[in-house]
Scaffold this motif. Structure first.
Motif, PDB file in Angstrom:
ATOM      1  N   VAL A 111      93.622  -0.982 -69.962  1.00 44.11           N
ATOM      2  CA  VAL A 111      93.803  -2.109 -69.047  1.00 44.11           C
ATOM      3  C   VAL A 111      92.926  -3.279 -69.472  1.00 44.11           C
ATOM      4  N   TYR A 112      93.585  -4.327 -69.975  1.00 41.24           N
ATOM      5  CA  TYR A 112      92.862  -5.551 -70.310  1.00 41.24           C
ATOM      6  C   TYR A 112      92.905  -6.448 -69.080  1.00 41.24           C
ATOM      7  N   THR A 113      91.775  -6.595 -68.413  1.00 38.21           N
ATOM      8  CA  THR A 113      91.747  -7.218 -67.086  1.00 38.21           C
ATOM      9  C   THR A 113      91.734  -8.735 -67.107  1.00 38.21           C
ATOM     10  N   VAL A 114      91.330  -9.359 -68.225  1.00 40.64           N
ATOM     11  CA  VAL A 114      91.094 -10.797 -68.331  1.00 40.64           C
ATOM     12  C   VAL A 114      89.983 -11.228 -67.362  1.00 40.64           C
ATOM     13  N   ASN A 115      89.149 -10.300 -66.996  1.00 44.28           N
ATOM     14  CA  ASN A 115      87.960 -10.578 -66.188  1.00 44.28           C
ATOM     15  C   ASN A 115      86.763 -10.520 -67.130  1.00 44.28           C
ATOM     16  N   LYS A 116      86.124 -11.653 -67.370  1.00 43.73           N
ATOM     17  CA  LYS A 116      85.076 -11.712 -68.385  1.00 43.73           C
ATOM     18  C   LYS A 116      83.895 -10.794 -68.075  1.00 43.73           C
ATOM     19  N   ASP A 117      83.704 -10.450 -66.809  1.00 44.18           N
ATOM     20  CA  ASP A 117      82.584  -9.578 -66.444  1.00 44.18           C
ATOM     21  C   ASP A 117      82.888  -8.097 -66.672  1.00 44.18           C
ATOM     22  N   ALA A 118      84.162  -7.765 -66.765  1.00 47.47           N
ATOM     23  CA  ALA A 118      84.576  -6.374 -67.025  1.00 47.47           C
ATOM     24  C   ALA A 118      85.954  -6.425 -67.651  1.00 47.47           C
ATOM     25  N   ALA A 119      85.991  -6.721 -68.957  1.00 49.32           N
ATOM     26  CA  ALA A 119      87.247  -7.031 -69.633  1.00 49.32           C
ATOM     27  C   ALA A 119      88.188  -5.835 -69.736  1.00 49.32           C
ATOM     28  N   TRP A 120      87.626  -4.617 -69.744  1.00 50.03           N
ATOM     29  CA  TRP A 120      88.463  -3.438 -69.934  1.00 50.03           C
ATOM     30  C   TRP A 120      88.268  -2.423 -68.824  1.00 50.03           C
ATOM     31  N   ALA A 121      89.342  -1.760 -68.479  1.00 50.06           N
ATOM     32  CA  ALA A 121      89.301  -0.672 -67.498  1.00 50.06           C
ATOM     33  C   ALA A 121      90.333   0.363 -67.921  1.00 50.06           C
ATOM     34  N   GLU A 122      90.350   1.471 -67.200  1.00 44.73           N
ATOM     35  CA  GLU A 122      91.312   2.529 -67.481  1.00 44.73           C
ATOM     36  C   GLU A 122      92.275   2.780 -66.325  1.00 44.73           C
ATOM     37  N   ALA A 123      91.862   2.349 -65.152  1.00 45.84           N
ATOM     38  CA  ALA A 123      92.624   2.732 -63.960  1.00 45.84           C
ATOM     39  C   ALA A 123      92.345   1.760 -62.814  1.00 45.84           C
ATOM     40  N   PHE A 124      93.209   1.832 -61.808  1.00 50.54           N
ATOM     41  CA  PHE A 124      93.015   0.993 -60.620  1.00 50.54           C
ATOM     42  C   PHE A 124      93.841   1.560 -59.477  1.00 50.54           C
ATOM     43  N   ILE A 125      93.562   1.068 -58.277  1.00 45.65           N
ATOM     44  CA  ILE A 125      94.317   1.456 -57.080  1.00 45.65           C
ATOM     45  C   ILE A 125      94.970   0.206 -56.502  1.00 45.65           C
ATOM     46  N   VAL A 126      96.234   0.347 -56.125  1.00 45.93           N
ATOM     47  CA  VAL A 126      96.974  -0.734 -55.474  1.00 45.93           C
ATOM     48  C   VAL A 126      97.234  -0.327 -54.031  1.00 45.93           C
ATOM     49  N   ASP A 127      96.790  -1.168 -53.093  1.00 43.92           N
ATOM     50  CA  ASP A 127      96.946  -0.815 -51.681  1.00 43.92           C
ATOM     51  C   ASP A 127      98.354  -1.158 -51.187  1.00 43.92           C
ATOM     52  N   PRO A 128      98.720  -0.756 -49.969  1.00 44.08           N
ATOM     53  CA  PRO A 128     100.088  -0.988 -49.461  1.00 44.08           C
ATOM     54  C   PRO A 128     100.473  -2.453 -49.342  1.00 44.08           C
ATOM     55  N   GLU A 129      99.502  -3.351 -49.305  1.00 46.57           N
ATOM     56  CA  GLU A 129      99.802  -4.779 -49.211  1.00 46.57           C
ATOM     57  C   GLU A 129      99.973  -5.415 -50.582  1.00 46.57           C
ATOM     58  N   GLY A 130      99.879  -4.595 -51.647  1.00 48.18           N
ATOM     59  CA  GLY A 130     100.086  -5.116 -52.991  1.00 48.18           C
ATOM     60  C   GLY A 130      98.869  -5.756 -53.602  1.00 48.18           C
ATOM     61  N   ASN A 131      97.676  -5.302 -53.218  1.00 47.75           N
ATOM     62  CA  ASN A 131      96.429  -5.814 -53.781  1.00 47.75           C
ATOM     63  C   ASN A 131      95.718  -4.724 -54.577  1.00 47.75           C
ATOM     64  N   PHE A 132      94.941  -5.148 -55.573  1.00 47.27           N
ATOM     65  CA  PHE A 132      94.056  -4.210 -56.253  1.00 47.27           C
ATOM     66  C   PHE A 132      92.884  -3.896 -55.308  1.00 47.27           C
ATOM     67  N   SER A 133      92.738  -2.637 -54.934  1.00 53.49           N
ATOM     68  CA  SER A 133      91.620  -2.267 -54.049  1.00 53.49           C
ATOM     69  C   SER A 133      90.476  -1.606 -54.797  1.00 53.49           C
ATOM     70  N   ALA A 134      90.702  -1.224 -56.048  1.00 49.12           N
ATOM     71  CA  ALA A 134      89.640  -0.650 -56.881  1.00 49.12           C
ATOM     72  C   ALA A 134      90.073  -0.739 -58.333  1.00 49.12           C
TER      73      ALA A 134
END
Length: 532
Positions: free
Chosen positions: A21-44
């Motif tokens: 996961v290339y996040t395009v977030n300069k403070d944490a450019a890479w991740a492996e996983a995330f959670i999407v809540d029922p409203e369609g937002n990244f919650s983690a």
């Protein structure tokens, strides 16, 4: 009913694991996983280990990304959704090459049988072509003596009309007068050949009957799907008119709008929107009425000059003494328009392809910055004609350099323009200009930006450094969100932002654009496109 049986409870979140996961977030450019809540937002956002543990603890559904490259959804900074949608459904698409005055009538006749929806413009027949050699209206008259025919060409900056179309639109075939920014081609008698460009098209394109709202919605739905195929979850519409805004409003109410749209309502010229200037200005005044969850109408569009394409060369350049070629401008009140809309917080996108038009627009933006330093971030569309002295002004004036159309960045047509089409990313980046990328989609083909990036990824940006995949990914995502003031809501994969993301066949952060394909597009956590 118990909250546990509500689809809106956090229990209904989805955990995505095992991604690159290339996040395009300069403070944490890479991740492996995330959670999407029922409203369609990244919650983690985090590691697969942590997200999987939370999923098991909260009994969440798990989606295995299987090592795919994931990044935020693309923001296309310049599209023409309605024009493209209508074109795909209802306009005759003529061959790109080898089209001349002798063959155009028969080609049009063959192609008209393939249109999905006929009579969209009542009895007018409309087609699209790049160029028709040696065109004269009489060649179309042989095949269509009584049917008005209009063929759009030259990057939508020119048109070819038969005699019936000229008459219905009110042109004086024998002695039509030239006006500000007009380009009429005439035969040896001085009569109109039917080929015209730029402001000459106003009578024709504001006369042609418009489709009904049901067909507009049909076209917008098809255009939305094509954008999803290209990985686009957010866009700037560059030629919004009344029909489009009413169509978007109804689609939103029906829950059918699955893209963030920023319609730039046309101020001028009228031919771009196929609507009268008076109606367009009223539409801008009433723009707040059309705002909704996914539609932001705080934007205005002006086409200030033409295009550096033969035989028109209608771009407004600079003379030897540094003056703007005013005869090629479409409007002469750009300063007043910028001042009016800047004062009420509306962003201007102004089309400039010549160095003169670009400088004049920057002058207009500089004037309002002196009286309204914290006003909205404005834009210059295209940016292929920028004088060396003006690159630094983009950053100084907080102006977005919107680079488009992407398919011309590396193209024989651009290379043969003698320097008139120069999308100079290195100079923009050296000047620290806020830079976005647009397809300028308007011909009905897939607006796929990724192959276009392959030609610029190795451009020299700073010293011996390359432009690089990571920088381009940012231009395609977060920079676009910043251009429309939505960087806190979209543009990167971060907790609290909308879950708009894509799976791509290649790692774009490494610059692998050439063979990249969009595999899946998610909008607010919902799959809106999957490759089959």
């Amino acid at each position: 009913m118990s909250p546990s049986f509500s689809s809106e409870s956090l229990h209904n979140s989805v955990a995505y694991i095992n991604g690159r996961v290339y996040t395009v977030n300069k403070d944490a450019a890479w991740a492996e996983a995330f959670i999407v809540d029922p409203e369609g937002n990244f919650s983690a956002v985090g590691t697969t280990k942590d997200i999987e543990a939370r999923a098991h603890n909260d009994d969440l559904i798990i989606f295995d990304l299987r090592g795919q490259f994931i990044m935020p959804g693309i923001h296309d900074a310049h599209v023409h959704m309605l024009i493209s949608g209508i074109g795909m459904l209802s306009h005759v698409k003529l061959p790109m090459g080898g089209l001349n005055s002798d063959t155009v009538g028969e080609e049009l006749k063959k192609g008209s049988c393939l249109c999905k929806y006929a009579h969209v413009h009542q009895d007018w027949l409309v087609g699209t072509a790049y160029q028709i050699e040696n065109f004269h209206r009489e060649s179309l008259d042989k095949t269509y003596p009584d049917t008005p025919v209009l063929i759009r060409g030259g990057a939508a900056h020119s048109a070819y009309l038969n005699t019936e179309a000229l008459k219905r639109a009110g042109y004086d075939i024998e002695s039509e007068k030239d006006g500000q920014g007009t380009r009429y081609l005439r035969d040896e008698r001085g009569h109109l050949t039917g080929e015209m460009a730029e402001m000459s098209m106003s009578k024709a394109l504001t006369t042609i009957p418009r489709p009904n709202l049901s067909h507009v919605k049909r076209a917008l739905r098809d255009a939305q799907y094509m954008l999803h195929r290209a990985g686009v979850t957010s866009c700037q519409e560059a030629s919004a008119n009344s029909l489009m805004l009413h169509g978007l409003r109804e689609l939103e109410a029906e829950g059918a709008l699955k893209i963030n749209i920023h319609p730039h309502i046309v101020y001028a010229p009228d031919w771009l929107a196929e609507e009268s200037t008076e109606a367009l200005h009223r539409l801008i005044d009433d723009s707040a009425f059309f705002r909704s969850k996914h539609v932001d109408t705080r934007f205005v569009k002006i086409i200030l000059d033409g295009v550096p394409l033969e035989p028109y060369f209608s771009q407004a350049g600079l003379t030897e003494n540094g003056r703007v070629e005013e005869s090629k401008l479409f409007i002469l009140n750009v300063h007043q328009a910028v001042q009016k809309y800047d004062a009420i917080g509306m962003t201007m996108k102004i089309h400039c392809t010549g160095q003169g038009a670009t400088r004049l627009t920057l002058d207009a933006y500089e004037a309002v910055r002196k009286t309204n330093a914290d006003g909205p971030r404005h834009e210059i569309a295209h940016c292929n004609g920028v004088h060396d002295d003006d690159y630094k002004r983009f950053n100084e004036l907080n102006v977005t350099a919107e680079m488009s159309p992407a398919f011309l960045f590396v193209n024989p047509l651009a290379a043969a323009s003698g320097g008139l089409m120069d999308w100079n990313f290195p100079k923009m980046l050296k000047a620290n200009a806020h830079t976005t990328i647009g397809s300028d989609w308007g011909a009905g083909e897939l607006p796929d930006l990724l192959p276009c990036m392959a030609g610029i990824v190795e451009s020299v940006g700073f010293g011996d450094k390359q432009l690089g995949g990571e920088r381009i990914c940012r231009m395609l995502t977060l920079a676009g969100a910043e251009a429309v003031g939505k960087e806190k809501e979209t543009g990167s994969i971060e907790t609290g932002k909308k879950a708009n993301f894509i799976a791509v066949s290649e790692d774009l952060s490494r610059g692998d654009f050439d063979k990249a394909r969009i595999l899946t597009t998610w909008f607010e956590g919902e799959i809106v496109y999957e490759e089959h």
